[in-house]
Design a protein around this motif. Structure first.
Motif, PDB file in Angstrom:
ATOM      1  N   ILE A 313       1.156  -1.299  -0.525  1.00 14.72           N
ATOM      2  CA  ILE A 313      -0.151   0.403  -0.126  1.00 14.72           C
ATOM      3  C   ILE A 313       0.953   0.713   0.315  1.00 14.72           C
ATOM      4  CG2 ILE A 313      -1.875   1.191   1.769  1.00 14.72           C
ATOM      5  CD1 ILE A 313      -2.826  -1.256   2.361  1.00 14.72           C
ATOM      6  N   ASP A 359      -7.787  -4.510  -4.038  1.00 13.08           N
ATOM      7  CA  ASP A 359      -6.874  -2.913  -4.240  1.00 13.08           C
ATOM      8  C   ASP A 359      -8.060  -2.619  -5.448  1.00 13.08           C
ATOM      9  OD1 ASP A 359      -5.812  -1.052  -3.944  1.00 13.08           O
ATOM     10  OD2 ASP A 359      -4.114  -1.670  -4.749  1.00 13.08           O
ATOM     11  N   PRO A 364      -7.758   0.250  -1.330  1.00 13.72           N
ATOM     12  CA  PRO A 364      -7.383  -0.723  -0.193  1.00 13.72           C
ATOM     13  C   PRO A 364      -8.000  -1.323   0.696  1.00 13.72           C
ATOM     14  CG  PRO A 364      -5.539   0.588  -0.618  1.00 13.72           C
ATOM     15  CD  PRO A 364      -7.293   1.580  -0.955  1.00 13.72           C
ATOM     16  N   GLN A 379     -11.132  -1.154   5.332  1.00 11.22           N
ATOM     17  CA  GLN A 379     -10.526  -0.208   4.740  1.00 11.22           C
ATOM     18  C   GLN A 379      -9.526   0.833   5.160  1.00 11.22           C
ATOM     19  OE1 GLN A 379     -13.631   1.704   1.961  1.00 11.22           O
ATOM     20  NE2 GLN A 379     -12.471   4.279   2.302  1.00 11.22           N
ATOM     21  N   TRP A 380      -8.725   0.997   3.985  1.00 14.09           N
ATOM     22  CA  TRP A 380      -7.251   1.319   4.646  1.00 14.09           C
ATOM     23  C   TRP A 380      -7.733   2.421   4.330  1.00 14.09           C
ATOM     24  CZ3 TRP A 380      -2.830   0.307   6.263  1.00 14.09           C
ATOM     25  CH2 TRP A 380      -2.268   0.842   6.580  1.00 14.09           C
TER      26      TRP A 380
END
Length: 524
Positions: A313, A359, A364, A379-380
């Motif tokens: 990421i 992704d 991501p 969720q990032w």
């Protein structure tokens, strides 16, 4: 003159005798009738024609000068390879009104002078591919009155009819129903779906395994397999010459459940997750050509690992460990300079079974499946540099494995269940909706994968055969495609190896099997 006697040594008597013999030969020769050409009992022959009725085979003792042969009411049903090769001057071949059902691939080999061929009114359902190719000057062909089955075996004939200069009388399909009474010459080629595929057993690895992870390192292809029964992570290397997987190295791992290779800054690391004795990270040393232990993974944080997922990421490398114990927590680790360090505890107390990193759309996500609750979506957050819980996949109360794939613009989840049907869900913008349920009693593993534009799903079971499904683009669903005899599979892994497309199936109870994906042209 009457008293004239030849001198001793004279050749006059010999000369007279020779002249007399020659004259007698001329007289006999003048009285001998012309030689009758060879002709079998079932045929009527002239010098260059033969008409045969009730023959039990293609007549062999015909004059080689025959240019026209007719067979009627023949007492045989198959025209074999090279059946007319003894008649190289043949120009007209009439085989109509018989009961021929089979024609050899090379039945008309050697007939370079053939101009007219009649196979009308027989029992032919198909014709060998390119059977007319050797007939360079064929001008007329009659195939009427046969029961042609217009399947893939006839596709070549449709193509040939579209390009040949030979005059061919109209012929019609007898089957299948959708083509019945259709003129063969008018069949559209797009209607022939003649390419199919198959998974065939390619290599057997004589050991059980519970995970398989292919990876590239220094331009070579490898696969790491967790072998708890052999107390090791086995690393195999693909041999491009022998086109086989070969033993390469082993990492000690008494209770390995997953061996995850990661190539970070051109360095190879393998995360070894174990049920007992702690989990570790190994580093490949190219100088000593061996794996050496780099660091331990906190046993208080990761107690009973079940799955590993590695991803990147924003340029940073991470791996996550799904923990299936009551007291453990699914955890995230981040690479920093010379090692992996704990970054985030994600999901505690839920007996997590599988992880899937997605992704898509620049967002991501990490999906965590659990045997005790519905899968959770994280969720990032780029602000916090952590995963934030986004919601649950409420359609499935529990799941052993979670995978995803994209088809067109749509995103899908595949979730396997040990008790109950496995599910295929589609993302609808704000939630998932179920599009398909697949029977899957005893399933611990499933994997969607793409081979040359064809999408498949492998769904394993502890109680029955592994099912391979193929994605039907029109119906937007998976349809059953093939069964594979894999005992208690724990993972499926697609691995392209040069021109070989391989599917690895690690088995908990039996041998690890390697299948090869092949493409079959049914019109050939």
């Amino acid at each position: 003159m009457a008293g004239l006697r030849p001198r001793p040594g004279s050749r006059l008597p010999l000369l007279l005798l020779s002249t007399l013999g020659f004259c007698l030969m001329l007289q006999v020769s003048a009285k001998r009738p012309p030689k009758t050409p060879l002709c079998p009992p079932s045929c009527s022959c002239t010098r260059d024609t033969a008409f045969c009725v009730d023959s039990k085979a293609v007549p062999r003792n015909l004059p080689s000068e025959v240019i026209s042969l007719t067979l009627v009411n023949a007492a045989f049903s198959e025209i074999q390879d090279g059946a007319f090769s003894h008649l190289p001057l043949l120009q007209f071949l009439l085989l109509n009104s018989n009961k021929f059902t089979l024609i050899g691939d090379n039945a008309f080999t050697g007939l370079s002078h053939l101009q007219y061929l009649s196979l009308a009114n027989n029992n032919l359902q198909t014709l060998p591919r390119d059977i007319f190719r050797p007939l360079d000057i064929l001008s007329d062909l009659d195939l009427r009155g046969n029961s042609l089955n217009c399947d893939c075996k006839v596709k070549w004939l449709v193509e040939w009819l579209a390009h040949t200069n030979t005059t061919v009388a109209p012929i019609y399909c007898a089957s299948p129903p959708r083509f019945q009474e259709h003129k063969v010459q008018d069949l559209p080629l797009r209607e022939f779906d003649c390419i199919t595929t198959d998974f065939v057993l390619y290599q057997t690895l004589s050991f059980p395994a519970v995970s398989a992870e292919p990876f590239l390192y220094s331009s070579d292809l490898y696969v790491a397999l967790a072998q708890p029964g052999a107390s090791a992570c086995a690393v195999l290397k693909w041999d491009y010459v022998e086109r086989q997987l070969r033993d390469y190295d082993r990492i000690p791992a008494p209770s390995a459940v997953h061996c995850k290779p990661m190539v970070v800054d051109s360095q190879l690391y393998v995360v070894v997750a174990q049920l007992f004795g702690g989990s570790y990270i190994y580093h490949w040393d190219p100088n000593t050509t061996r794996f050496t232990k780099l660091q331990d993974i906190d046993p208080q944080r990761v107690r009973k690992p079940n799955d590993l997922e590695a991803f990147r990421i924003d340029g940073d490398w991470y791996f996550a460990v799904a923990d299936s114990s009551k007291a453990g927590a699914t955890s995230l680790y981040r690479w920093h300079q010379n090692g992996f360090y704990s970054h985030q505890a994600l999901h505690a107390w839920h007996r997590d079974t599988d992880l899937e990193f997605v992704d898509g759309e620049g967002k991501p996500r990490l999906i965590v499946s659990s045997s005790s609750q519905a899968p959770v979506i994280y969720q990032w957050s780029r602000t916090q540099k952590q995963f934030v819980a986004q919601g649950e996949v409420t359609q499935v109360p529990d799941a052993q494995a979670v995978k995803h794939f994209r088809a067109g613009r749509d995103s899908y989840l595949c979730l396997s269940r040990y008790i109950g049907d496995s599910k295929i869900l589609r993302w609808e913008g704000s939630r998932f909706s179920e599009v398909q349920a697949l029977p899957s009693r005893g399933s611990l593993a499933l994997q969607p994968f793409l081979v040359g534009g064809r999408r498949y799903l492998a769904l394993g079971s502890d109680f029955s055969f592994t099912q391979i499904y193929q994605w039907d683009e029109g119906r937007q669903k998976f349809v059953r495609f093939q069964e594979l005899a894999v005992q208690a599979p724990r993972a499926f892994c697609y691995m392209p190896a040069g021109d070989a497309q391989l599917l690895l199936a690690p088995s908990f109870k039996g041998q690890t099997l390697v299948y090869r994906h092949i493409v079959v042209d049914l019109s050939a």
